[in-house]
Design an enzyme around this catalytic site. Structure first.
Site, PDB file in Angstrom:
ATOM      1  CB  CYS A 385      -8.150   4.514  -0.555  1.00 42.35           C
ATOM      2  SG  CYS A 385      -7.851   5.506  -1.611  1.00 42.35           S
ATOM      3  CG  ASP A 386      -3.598   5.846   1.016  1.00 47.21           C
ATOM      4  OD1 ASP A 386      -3.797   6.490  -0.095  1.00 47.21           O
ATOM      5  OD2 ASP A 386      -3.527   6.918   1.897  1.00 47.21           O
ATOM      6  CB  VAL A 387      -3.665  -0.774   1.990  1.00 50.85           C
ATOM      7  CG1 VAL A 387      -2.993   0.033   3.435  1.00 50.85           C
ATOM      8  CG2 VAL A 387      -4.868  -0.956   2.238  1.00 50.85           C
ATOM      9  CB  VAL A 388      -5.734  -1.463  -2.589  1.00 48.64           C
ATOM     10  CG1 VAL A 388      -5.921  -2.385  -1.628  1.00 48.64           C
ATOM     11  CG2 VAL A 388      -6.933  -0.404  -2.844  1.00 48.64           C
ATOM     12  CB  SER A 426      -1.002   8.879   0.778  1.00 45.92           C
ATOM     13  OG  SER A 426      -2.042   8.742  -0.435  1.00 45.92           O
TER      14      SER A 426
END
Lengths: 457, 91
Positions: A385-388, A426
């Protein structure tokens, strides 16, 4: 320089050569063997040089440790690698602290000031490495809750511990014989407490940073131990490990856009309360889409797969390999995009995918693959999720603003196989989820991948 | 060895390590870490000497424990790294 120093220098150079071979998968196996061989020689050298080859107890310790290490290493599953690394970090730290304790107990009165200070310091660093690692292992192994745990007066306690350790190191180096032993034990107790305090409030997704930091500490503890004993080999090798952990810590911090201080403070970003904002209503538009998931999947020529921690949790890497095989059998071009902090330790995704025989030349680093997203037909996100999350680029003021991400949002179509639509670690809602070209397959990654494979067969 | 020399060795080794390790690609960061992990078992060298020269029974026991733990670290680390690295295959 005597014979020992010359040998130490040669062995250190061999170890550095071994690490150098680690920079390519083709030579890395040899590099690791060279490292192991050098360490074996180092043990023999120390035994012979000190005339202690015939002390049976030493061999017994080596035998027991060797057998246990072998069993541990052969039985551990790839998915448990972060725990394994954490555990080994801890054992290394504990060993260094124990050595320093023995040295102080045995020979304090004959030691110079430098040895005294460094011995006490080795106890402190080794002790906190041990207890911090054990907490990290507990969290990674889900025996402890992975959320940050903050107790009342956490900061004050931390500062008290640090002040206490500094005092004990100084006091434990100037006092008389017996008192020094007491101070050494007190330093051990306080540093063990400090290790727990600092590791307990680090959250699950910050683990790559913590593990790297503890890795650095375990090397540092060994190196300081070497300073106390006046052993150049111990100093050099420990320092190399310390540097390695430090580099990885830096890379992880940059990739997560977090400062080390934030991580150690257990601050998870301010947006955790936003969880509810990302409910189902935002996403109801999917139903009017022109194409179905099956159509998108069969029509795509160029496909990029983005794995995240969700893949590891769902043990879905075998299914990912199956998907890869089906896609390639249909003549499609498939690559993997690996974000540096995907997973629970540096390089975690690469190991899991290598385990299921995904060729490493298909595993691409972030900077190499990012320019390719605009001309990619389909991206399949698996448990990330966060990394994209494009909010890292567009939404100033959010905790992830400025964090480098995989530019999945630029691809023509995106299939997301996540557990739910909630924000990642995050806490920042993902605007990607609102794009009209996004398709959701919610649930356990292994099941949703089965569905995708079904469409292709 | 003098404290000055030892600290010099510490600094040089840190810099040399920094230089070499920086070139390892992120593809291999997990094996790199477990390999470095194994190396941190280097403290076994200290534990061997300390244990052999210890007199009091309690100290001998602590030293023995240190040897065992450090060897687990050393052997376990190298084997697990080897296992991982052998999985990386090219097309």
């Amino acid at each position: 320089m005597g014979i020992y120093e010359v040998s130490a220098l040669i062995l250190t150079v061999l170890i550095l050569l071994g690490i150098k071979k680690m920079s390519s998968p083709k030579t890395a196996v040899g590099g690791n063997l060279l490292g192991a061989f050098s360490m074996f020689c180092a043990v023999i050298l120390v035994l012979i040089y000190n005339g202690i080859v015939d002390v049976e107890l030493l061999w017994l310790g080596i035998l027991i440790g060797g057998v246990l290490g072998y069993i541990l290493a052969m039985r551990v599953a790839m998915i448990q690698m972060p725990q394994m690394v954490g555990l080994l970090n801890g054992l290394g730290g504990a060993a260094s602290a124990l050595v320093a304790i023995v040295v102080i107990f045995e020979s304090y009165s004959q030691m110079g000031m430098f040895s005294r200070v460094t011995s006490q310091l080795a106890i402190a660093v080794g002790g906190m490495t041990f207890s911090g690692s054990m907490v990290a292992v507990g969290k990674l192994d889900r025996r402890l809750p992975s959320q940050p745990i903050v107790i009342y007066g956490h900061n004050v306690l931390n500062y008290l511990c640090i002040a206490g350790i500094v005092f004990l190191i100084i006091a434990g180096s100037v006092v008389q014989d017996r008192a020094a032993m007491f101070f050494a034990l007190a330093a051990a107790v306080i540093s063990l407490t400090f290790g727990i305090l600092f590791a307990i409030r680090v959250g699950g997704a910050d683990m790559p940073i913590t593990i790297s930091l503890l890795n650095s500490f375990s090397g540092l503890a060994g190196s300081i131990c070497g300073l106390a004993l006046g052993d150049p080999l111990l100093v050099a090798v420990g320092a190399i490990v310390g540097a390695s952990g430090l580099i990885l810590t830096g890379i992880m911090c940059r990739a997560m856009n977090r400062s080390l201080l934030e991580v150690l403070n257990g601050s998870v970003g301010a947006a955790l309360a936003l969880d509810d904002e990302c409910g189902g209503t935002l996403f109801c538009e999917q139903t009017n889409q022109k194409k179905t998931v099956a159509e998108v999947l069969t029509e795509a020529q160029k496909v990029i797969i983005v794995p995240g921690y969700g893949m590891a949790v769902g043990q879905a890497q075998w299914k990912v390999k199956e998907l890869l095989d089906v896609l390639e059998a249909k003549g499609k071009e498939v690559k993997f995009a690996i974000h540096p902090v995907a997973g629970r330790m540096p390089g975690h995704m690469n190991v899991l995918l290598a385990e299921v025989d995904v060729p490493y030349d298909q595993l691409c680093e972030m900077d190499a693959i990012n320019p390719e997203f605009p001309e990619t037909d389909l991206v399949i996100v698996i448990g990330a999720c966060d990394v994209v999350n494009p909010a890292a680029i567009s939404k100033e003021g959010t905790p992830i603003y400025g964090m480098p991400i995989l530019r999945v949002d630029q691809a023509r179509h995106i299939i997301i196989c996540n557990m739910d639509k909630n924000p990642g670690y995050s806490g920042v809602p993902n605007p990607l989820y609102e794009q009209p070209n996004v398709y959701f397959l919610l649930g356990n990654a292994a099941d949703t991948l089965d569905e995708l494979i079904g469409y292709l067969k | 060895m003098s404290p000055f020399t030892l600290i010099l060795i510490f600094i040089i080794a840190t810099l040399a390590g920094y230089k070499v390790i920086n070139e390892v690609p992120s593809l291999l960061h997990t094996p790199l870490m477990s390999g470095m992990n194994a190396l941190s078992g280097v403290t076994v060298l200290g534990s061997l000497v300390a244990t052999a020269s210890a007199v009091a029974v309690g100290n001998v026991f602590l030293g023995f424990l240190a040897i065992t733990l450090a060897t687990i670290n050393l052997v376990g680390g190298f084997i697990v790294t080897d296992r991982m690295l052998r999985m990386f295959k090219s097309k």
